[in-house]
Design a protein around this motif. Sequence first.
Motif, PDB file in Angstrom:
ATOM      1  N   SER A 129      41.883 -16.066 -33.434  1.00  0.00           N
ATOM      2  CA  SER A 129      42.969 -16.249 -34.406  1.00  0.00           C
ATOM      3  C   SER A 129      43.029 -15.154 -35.466  1.00  0.00           C
ATOM      4  CB  SER A 129      42.829 -17.606 -35.098  1.00  0.00           C
ATOM      5  OG  SER A 129      41.600 -17.679 -35.815  1.00  0.00           O
ATOM      6  N   CYS A 134      39.426 -23.329 -38.097  1.00  0.00           N
ATOM      7  CA  CYS A 134      38.263 -23.662 -37.267  1.00  0.00           C
ATOM      8  C   CYS A 134      37.839 -22.434 -36.483  1.00  0.00           C
ATOM      9  CB  CYS A 134      38.593 -24.802 -36.303  1.00  0.00           C
ATOM     10  SG  CYS A 134      38.500 -26.404 -37.081  1.00  0.00           S
ATOM     11  N   ASN A 155      40.005 -34.563 -32.544  1.00  0.00           N
ATOM     12  CA  ASN A 155      39.233 -33.373 -32.195  1.00  0.00           C
ATOM     13  C   ASN A 155      39.886 -32.120 -32.766  1.00  0.00           C
ATOM     14  OD1 ASN A 155      37.352 -34.863 -30.728  1.00  0.00           O
ATOM     15  ND2 ASN A 155      38.567 -34.725 -28.842  1.00  0.00           N
ATOM     16  N   GLU A 187      40.712 -28.086 -33.010  1.00  0.00           N
ATOM     17  CA  GLU A 187      40.945 -26.983 -32.082  1.00  0.00           C
ATOM     18  C   GLU A 187      40.519 -25.660 -32.721  1.00  0.00           C
ATOM     19  OE1 GLU A 187      45.062 -26.985 -30.747  1.00  0.00           O
ATOM     20  OE2 GLU A 187      45.208 -29.084 -31.398  1.00  0.00           O
ATOM     21  N   MET A 188      39.854 -24.833 -31.937  1.00  0.00           N
ATOM     22  CA  MET A 188      39.442 -23.530 -32.439  1.00  0.00           C
ATOM     23  C   MET A 188      40.667 -22.658 -32.721  1.00  0.00           C
ATOM     24  SD  MET A 188      36.334 -24.045 -32.622  1.00  0.00           S
ATOM     25  CE  MET A 188      36.712 -25.795 -32.710  1.00  0.00           C
ATOM     26  N   GLN A 227      42.800 -23.216 -34.983  1.00  0.00           N
ATOM     27  CA  GLN A 227      43.816 -24.024 -35.661  1.00  0.00           C
ATOM     28  C   GLN A 227      43.472 -24.153 -37.147  1.00  0.00           C
ATOM     29  OE1 GLN A 227      46.774 -25.398 -34.399  1.00  0.00           O
ATOM     30  NE2 GLN A 227      47.058 -25.709 -36.582  1.00  0.00           N
ATOM     31  N   TYR A 250      43.537 -26.363 -40.638  1.00  0.00           N
ATOM     32  CA  TYR A 250      43.565 -27.746 -41.110  1.00  0.00           C
ATOM     33  C   TYR A 250      43.464 -27.791 -42.630  1.00  0.00           C
ATOM     34  CZ  TYR A 250      42.593 -28.891 -36.238  1.00  0.00           C
ATOM     35  OH  TYR A 250      42.670 -29.002 -34.877  1.00  0.00           O
ATOM     36  N   LYS A 285      46.270 -31.560 -39.689  1.00  0.00           N
ATOM     37  CA  LYS A 285      46.593 -30.246 -39.156  1.00  0.00           C
ATOM     38  C   LYS A 285      47.647 -29.609 -40.058  1.00  0.00           C
ATOM     39  CE  LYS A 285      46.799 -29.654 -34.662  1.00  0.00           C
ATOM     40  NZ  LYS A 285      47.273 -29.597 -33.239  1.00  0.00           N
TER      41      LYS A 285
END
Length: 438
Positions: free
Chosen positions: A136, A374, A409, A411-412, A414, A416, A435
């Motif tokens: 990311s 994340c 769960n 997410e890598m 992502q 938050y 999120k």
Amino acid sequence: MPKLYLLSLGCNKNLVDSEIMLGRLSEYEICDEPNKADVIIVNTCGFIESAKKESIEAILNLHEQRKKNSLLVVTGCLMQRYREELMKELPEVDLFTGVGDYERIDEMILKKTNLFSSSTYLQSENSKRIITGSNSHAFIKIAEGCNQNCSFCAIPTFKGKLKSREISSIVKEVKDLVKKGYKDFSFIAQDTSSYLYDKGQKDGLIYLIEEIEKIEGIKAARILYLYPTSVSKTLIQRIIDSKIFVNYFDMPLQHISDNMLKVMRRGMNSEKLKEILTLMRNAKDSFLRTGFIVGHPGESDEDFNELCEFVKDFDFDRISVFAYSKEEDTAAFNMEQIPFKTINSRLKKIEKIVDKVINESFKKEVGKRRLVVCTGESSEGEFFIAGKDLRWDREIDGEILINESECGNLEMGQIYECEILQSVDKKLIAKALKKYAD
């Protein structure tokens, strides 16, 4: 597929160059075990003595591990700076190159020839690159070289004068990366705030900011390595006003005493530095990172004590401190040196102050809500998910440990919204609330 092992040492500017080499060698399978690689590349750092030693030790260590008939290639700043000496003293190395031929690494390996271009490599619009370490975040190098004349620094002697990339080239790279899912960018150079000075443009970063803001899909961006004399209040305010660029201010000061700022050839006095820093600090949700050198020739006890008091009093978030390193081809090399014992004593004293300042910065985060990216499994193992504050740069500013989630769960890559629950040993513990959506 033949296998490639690449070790990138030093700064994240080196990392970008390493990723360019990976892009040129895409026919190789990247492996984590040097003893299985057909080609081993070491991208060296040659900034200060400790970095030089690390580079040499890494080269020799990899030579010990390499398999028969593999190729050991050494490139980067150390090779550029000490080309003649190292080519004589490192018979273990098969191929040598400096800082001008990263995009010709495939040609060099194919022909098994050393390459040393006369000019420093500047990334082009069509450069291939394989991003490492994140799905990311990406570093974007906007310029190469440096026009500054700091007394302690040899970088201009082997990196050359400032050369800025065209804005169109940078924009194209960022757009391409956004299409691949990257949303978080750090813009880097030896002296980012001098961007476009070589093309006769002052405050060139403002023009770059305006173009980057037009690209849809970017969630955050930050600028690293601002230089005091090339940072204007107009630029700082433009960053503060930006909806894309976070209020992350990374400006290595090196000292605060007027005497030492003059000796170090920093080009600005402490009063003006404090004005700029105050403007940065007063910005909403600002994050300030800096660095200082201890024990530079000419530093008196009074100078050092002034620095210590400043570090205590000014509200920095992150501070790096370094012992002065005597380097060839610098103005400070021939100055009267301060005894190592004195430098070491000063370093220990200021490190304690810095440790307390950084701890306080972490503690101030408790109870706040932050946007957190994340990044993967944490340093504390499988019971936490690792993250970084969206304001922070990758890896260097700390780690957020997420151990609770109200949104399933995680997410890598992502983002938050998280509530910071605790500060423990320079790590923040947080709960993911939801999120993030624009």
